[in-house]
Motif scaffolding. Structure first.
Motif, PDB file in Angstrom:
ATOM      1  N   UNK A 147      -0.698   5.682  -1.854  1.00 58.39           N
ATOM      2  CA  UNK A 147      -1.535   6.472  -0.953  1.00 58.39           C
ATOM      3  C   UNK A 147      -2.891   5.828  -0.717  1.00 58.39           C
ATOM      4  N   UNK A 148      -3.363   5.024  -1.664  1.00 62.14           N
ATOM      5  CA  UNK A 148      -4.666   4.377  -1.517  1.00 62.14           C
ATOM      6  C   UNK A 148      -4.534   2.934  -1.020  1.00 62.14           C
ATOM      7  N   UNK A 149      -3.307   2.567  -0.618  1.00 57.12           N
ATOM      8  CA  UNK A 149      -3.083   1.214  -0.125  1.00 57.12           C
ATOM      9  C   UNK A 149      -3.091   1.144   1.387  1.00 57.12           C
ATOM     10  N   UNK A 150      -2.572   0.040   1.920  1.00 59.84           N
ATOM     11  CA  UNK A 150      -2.492  -0.181   3.352  1.00 59.84           C
ATOM     12  C   UNK A 150      -1.059  -0.553   3.724  1.00 59.84           C
ATOM     13  N   UNK A 151      -0.734  -0.324   4.982  1.00 56.99           N
ATOM     14  CA  UNK A 151       0.584  -0.717   5.476  1.00 56.99           C
ATOM     15  C   UNK A 151       0.630  -2.223   5.674  1.00 56.99           C
ATOM     16  N   UNK A 152       1.662  -2.842   5.129  1.00 57.18           N
ATOM     17  CA  UNK A 152       1.831  -4.281   5.312  1.00 57.18           C
ATOM     18  C   UNK A 152       2.201  -4.577   6.761  1.00 57.18           C
ATOM     19  N   UNK A 153       1.926  -5.774   7.254  1.00 62.79           N
ATOM     20  CA  UNK A 153       2.235  -6.106   8.655  1.00 62.79           C
ATOM     21  C   UNK A 153       3.696  -5.890   9.007  1.00 62.79           C
ATOM     22  N   UNK A 186      -9.460   4.994   1.547  1.00 61.18           N
ATOM     23  CA  UNK A 186      -9.192   6.411   1.826  1.00 61.18           C
ATOM     24  C   UNK A 186      -8.757   6.617   3.270  1.00 61.18           C
ATOM     25  N   UNK A 187      -8.431   5.519   3.950  1.00 58.57           N
ATOM     26  CA  UNK A 187      -8.076   5.605   5.362  1.00 58.57           C
ATOM     27  C   UNK A 187      -6.868   6.501   5.600  1.00 58.57           C
ATOM     28  N   UNK A 188      -5.889   6.428   4.689  1.00 58.38           N
ATOM     29  CA  UNK A 188      -4.666   7.222   4.885  1.00 58.38           C
ATOM     30  C   UNK A 188      -4.963   8.716   4.842  1.00 58.38           C
ATOM     31  N   UNK A 209       4.443   3.350   4.402  1.00 53.89           N
ATOM     32  CA  UNK A 209       4.509   3.961   3.080  1.00 53.89           C
ATOM     33  C   UNK A 209       3.175   4.530   2.610  1.00 53.89           C
ATOM     34  N   UNK A 210       2.057   3.865   2.810  1.00 57.70           N
ATOM     35  CA  UNK A 210       0.790   4.456   2.349  1.00 57.70           C
ATOM     36  C   UNK A 210       0.473   5.786   3.020  1.00 57.70           C
ATOM     37  N   UNK A 211       0.675   5.873   4.344  1.00 55.58           N
ATOM     38  CA  UNK A 211       0.390   7.126   5.028  1.00 55.58           C
ATOM     39  C   UNK A 211       1.358   8.214   4.576  1.00 55.58           C
TER      40      UNK A 211
END
Length: 288
Positions: A39-45, A55-57, A251-253
């Protein structure tokens, strides 16, 4: 060195709890920790998870506001409708039904669980579809009636699918009711309605709150009923999670939404327990 009886008792207790604790840790705690990390990560390309700390998600939760709105509105309404239908049934089974036939009647309540929910929901799709009730209404002159793919269809499926889960806790609570209290109330001149609201309902409140909490919590993650009876137009959080994890691979979102859902579930459970304890006094209240 001799082991004291208290130490032996603790060791036995630990040994008995160890398998279940290990199971819960591996299949519940660890996956949830992974979801929190995602949840605190980013979506991979290319989709999936990319390590990061942002905290973007959580800031983008508003993008799925419709799913949250439908879930947080229709889940409590569905639980309330289940309660309205289930309480008279449970009351009849526990208080009015003959002991000779009670077991048979209770068995009939759980019979729907013997059939897959998917099959039963497909049956409702036919009943509510163009060849079902709308076709019958058209034959008597009522045209352009659309029942499928509406919030009403989803609520109907919710009541049908979750009704046994509401009936059983209330039935168990009412079955434990001391009949002497009802007789004493009648002997003192209380009317049946006064007896119900003064004795029966308060004493059955733990079962009511258990059923409401159980159904509401399960509905918050419901996927199948809104997907089939809502036709994708009545979107629940469960549908949003399937889309984010399997379709868009964000997955992060999806993890942020799942974590938010867990927080909502815990909050609802705490509120339900507080209400039950407040009205039930010192009587035992088991919600989980």
């Amino acid at each position: 060195m001799a082991t004291s009886p208290e130490t032996k008792k603790r060791l036995v207790t630990a040994a008995l709890l160890a398998p279940a604790s290990l199971w819960l840790f591996v299949f519940l705690v660890l996956p949830f920790i992974a979801i929190v990390v995602f949840a605190f990560g980013e979506r991979a390309p290319e989709g999936g998870y990319q390590p990061s700390f942002t905290l973007e998600q959580f800031a983008n939760l508003g993008a799925r506001a419709a799913a949250f709105k439908n879930t947080l509105l229709l889940a409590p309404v569905g639980a309330f409708l289940c309660l309205v239908v289930a309480y008279p049934v449970a009351y009849y089974l526990a208080v009015k039904a003959s002991p000779r036939y009670r077991l048979v009647l209770v068995s009939l309540v759980v019979v729907p669980f013997w059939t897959s929910l998917l099959v039963r929901v497909y049956a409702w799709m036919y009943i509510l579809g163009a060849r079902g009730i709308p076709h019958l209404l058209e034959m008597i002159g009522i045209e352009n009636v659309r029942l499928l793919n509406t919030p009403g269809a989803v609520l109907l499926g919710i009541v049908y699918g979750y009704l046994p889960l509401m009936i059983m806790p209330i039935y168990v609570s009412l079955e434990k009711l001391d009949r002497r209290l009802l007789e004493a109330s009648a002997d003192l001149g209380a009317k049946p309605l006064s007896t119900f609201f003064g004795i029966t309902l308060p004493l059955s409140l733990p079962g009511v709150m258990t059923g409401v909490a159980l159904v509401t919590i399960l509905l918050l993650g419901e996927y199948l009923i809104p997907q089939l009876l809502g036709g994708g137009k009545v979107f629940f959080i469960g549908n949003a999670l399937v889309d984010l994890f399997l379709q868009s691979r964000n997955w992060p979102f999806g993890s942020a939404i799942a974590v938010t859902l867990v927080v909502v579930v815990v909050f609802i459970l705490l509120i339900a327990m507080r209400i039950a304890w407040r009205f039930a006094g010192t009587r035992q209240v088991d919600l989980v």
